[in-house]
Design an enzyme around this catalytic site. Structure first.
Site, PDB file in Angstrom:
ATOM      1  N   GLY A  73     -61.097 -12.916  -5.558  1.00 46.94           N
ATOM      2  CA  GLY A  73     -62.298 -13.290  -4.825  1.00 46.94           C
ATOM      3  C   GLY A  73     -62.349 -12.568  -3.491  1.00 46.94           C
ATOM      4  O   GLY A  73     -61.309 -12.186  -2.948  1.00 46.94           O
ATOM      5  N   GLN A  76     -65.017 -11.071   5.043  1.00 46.36           N
ATOM      6  CA  GLN A  76     -63.749 -10.341   4.985  1.00 46.36           C
ATOM      7  C   GLN A  76     -63.928  -8.833   5.101  1.00 46.36           C
ATOM      8  O   GLN A  76     -62.973  -8.109   5.366  1.00 46.36           O
ATOM      9  CB  GLN A  76     -63.007 -10.673   3.687  1.00 46.36           C
ATOM     10  CG  GLN A  76     -62.541 -12.124   3.630  1.00 46.36           C
ATOM     11  CD  GLN A  76     -61.860 -12.437   2.326  1.00 46.36           C
ATOM     12  OE1 GLN A  76     -62.511 -12.761   1.348  1.00 46.36           O
ATOM     13  NE2 GLN A  76     -60.535 -12.312   2.289  1.00 46.36           N
ATOM     14  N   CYS A 114     -54.693 -14.941   0.174  1.00 44.49           N
ATOM     15  CA  CYS A 114     -55.965 -14.425   0.665  1.00 44.49           C
ATOM     16  C   CYS A 114     -55.789 -12.951   1.019  1.00 44.49           C
ATOM     17  O   CYS A 114     -54.791 -12.583   1.641  1.00 44.49           O
ATOM     18  CB  CYS A 114     -56.383 -15.220   1.907  1.00 44.49           C
ATOM     19  SG  CYS A 114     -57.952 -14.702   2.600  1.00 44.49           S
ATOM     20  N   LEU A 115     -56.764 -12.123   0.637  1.00 46.67           N
ATOM     21  CA  LEU A 115     -56.661 -10.687   0.943  1.00 46.67           C
ATOM     22  C   LEU A 115     -56.668 -10.438   2.449  1.00 46.67           C
ATOM     23  O   LEU A 115     -56.230  -9.384   2.906  1.00 46.67           O
ATOM     24  CB  LEU A 115     -57.800  -9.913   0.275  1.00 46.67           C
ATOM     25  CG  LEU A 115     -57.766  -9.846  -1.268  1.00 46.67           C
ATOM     26  CD1 LEU A 115     -58.973  -9.090  -1.795  1.00 46.67           C
ATOM     27  CD2 LEU A 115     -56.473  -9.202  -1.769  1.00 46.67           C
ATOM     28  N   HIS A 147     -62.540 -21.580  -2.161  1.00 42.38           N
ATOM     29  CA  HIS A 147     -61.887 -20.722  -1.154  1.00 42.38           C
ATOM     30  C   HIS A 147     -62.910 -19.761  -0.533  1.00 42.38           C
ATOM     31  O   HIS A 147     -62.941 -19.569   0.687  1.00 42.38           O
ATOM     32  CB  HIS A 147     -60.738 -19.980  -1.853  1.00 42.38           C
ATOM     33  CG  HIS A 147     -59.994 -18.991  -1.011  1.00 42.38           C
ATOM     34  ND1 HIS A 147     -58.650 -19.130  -0.714  1.00 42.38           N
ATOM     35  CD2 HIS A 147     -60.377 -17.830  -0.424  1.00 42.38           C
ATOM     36  CE1 HIS A 147     -58.263 -18.110   0.038  1.00 42.38           C
ATOM     37  NE2 HIS A 147     -59.284 -17.297   0.224  1.00 42.38           N
ATOM     38  N   GLU A 148     -63.761 -19.157  -1.386  1.00 41.47           N
ATOM     39  CA  GLU A 148     -64.744 -18.179  -0.877  1.00 41.47           C
ATOM     40  C   GLU A 148     -65.832 -18.858  -0.043  1.00 41.47           C
ATOM     41  O   GLU A 148     -66.269 -18.307   0.972  1.00 41.47           O
ATOM     42  CB  GLU A 148     -65.369 -17.374  -2.023  1.00 41.47           C
ATOM     43  CG  GLU A 148     -64.396 -16.527  -2.838  1.00 41.47           C
ATOM     44  CD  GLU A 148     -63.390 -15.754  -2.006  1.00 41.47           C
ATOM     45  OE1 GLU A 148     -63.746 -15.250  -0.926  1.00 41.47           O
ATOM     46  OE2 GLU A 148     -62.221 -15.667  -2.427  1.00 41.47           O
ATOM     47  N   HIS A 173     -64.686 -19.330   3.388  1.00 42.35           N
ATOM     48  CA  HIS A 173     -64.795 -18.115   4.215  1.00 42.35           C
ATOM     49  C   HIS A 173     -66.159 -18.030   4.899  1.00 42.35           C
ATOM     50  O   HIS A 173     -66.267 -17.586   6.044  1.00 42.35           O
ATOM     51  CB  HIS A 173     -64.612 -16.855   3.354  1.00 42.35           C
ATOM     52  CG  HIS A 173     -63.180 -16.435   3.177  1.00 42.35           C
ATOM     53  ND1 HIS A 173     -62.366 -16.088   4.228  1.00 42.35           N
ATOM     54  CD2 HIS A 173     -62.420 -16.286   2.057  1.00 42.35           C
ATOM     55  CE1 HIS A 173     -61.168 -15.756   3.766  1.00 42.35           C
ATOM     56  NE2 HIS A 173     -61.172 -15.870   2.451  1.00 42.35           N
TER      57      HIS A 173
HETATM   58 ZN    ZN Z   1     -59.575 -15.485   1.218  1.00 39.14          ZN
END
Ligand code: ZN
Length: 181
Positions: A46, A51, A89-90, A131-132, A135
């Site tokens: 995701g 991000q 998380c990226l 999670h997204e 963000h």
């Molecule tokens: Zn993340």
């Protein structure tokens, strides 16, 4: 296609509230493509627009190989159950923590064709969507941990990434065609 640099923990944009999209225009379609390219290059499940430095309520999710999901102005309209599972998380690479999430959700979102549609998701896919959406509200998975756990994780992350300049990570495009796993 273009792969965009990813903002890492410490970059202020990760803490910003993203704004609603409303009607989907070409720039949003381009943004969705860039999100997929960047997520796939990093082998993520995701990625939210924040991000890559864009504060719009847009994210992509690929919890299973053939199931690519676009989220535009998503709203969770049903939640059921609770499940604890590991997340990463990226934007905070190399550290992971257990987070409680609803086990099943129904989310209403705008499609690329500009229609409000409902999507039902469970388990990993439901977790990735929650999670997204976090963000988009400037919330990171570490915010769901106990203060002690969070401090430990951030400390570990800083140690692993010591000496790296800035809060932006350049991403290299995935080799074409990308190999399905
Ligand atoms: Zn993340």
């Amino acid at each position: 296609m273009s792969v965009r640099p990813i903002h890492l923990l410490g970059s202020p944009v990760l803490r910003e509230q993203a704004t609603r999209v409303g009607e989907v225009q070409d720039e949003i379609i381009q943004l969705v493509e860039d999100l997929f390219d960047t997520m796939n290059a990093e082998d993520g499940i995701g990625l939210a627009a924040n991000q890559i430095g864009v504060t719009r309520r847009v994210a992509v999710v690929r919890a299973e190989d053939d199931d690519q999901l676009v989220l535009i102005d998503p709203e969770i309209i049903e939640r059921e159950g609770e499940t604890r599972g590991e997340e990463g998380c990226l934007s905070i690479p190399d550290v992971f923590g257990d987070v409680d999430r609803a086990q099943r959700i129904v989310v209403e979102t705008t499609s690329l064709g500009n229609e409000r549609i409902k999507i039902e998701a469970e388990d990993l896919k439901a977790r990735a969507i929650q999670h997204e959406i976090d963000h988009m509200d400037g919330i990171l998975f570490i915010d769901h941990l106990s203060p002690l756990k969070r401090r430990m994780l951030v400390k570990k992350w800083k140690k692993l990434h010591k000496g790296e300049a800035g809060h932006i990570k350049e991403v290299t495009a995935a080799p074409e065609p990308s190999t399905p796993r």
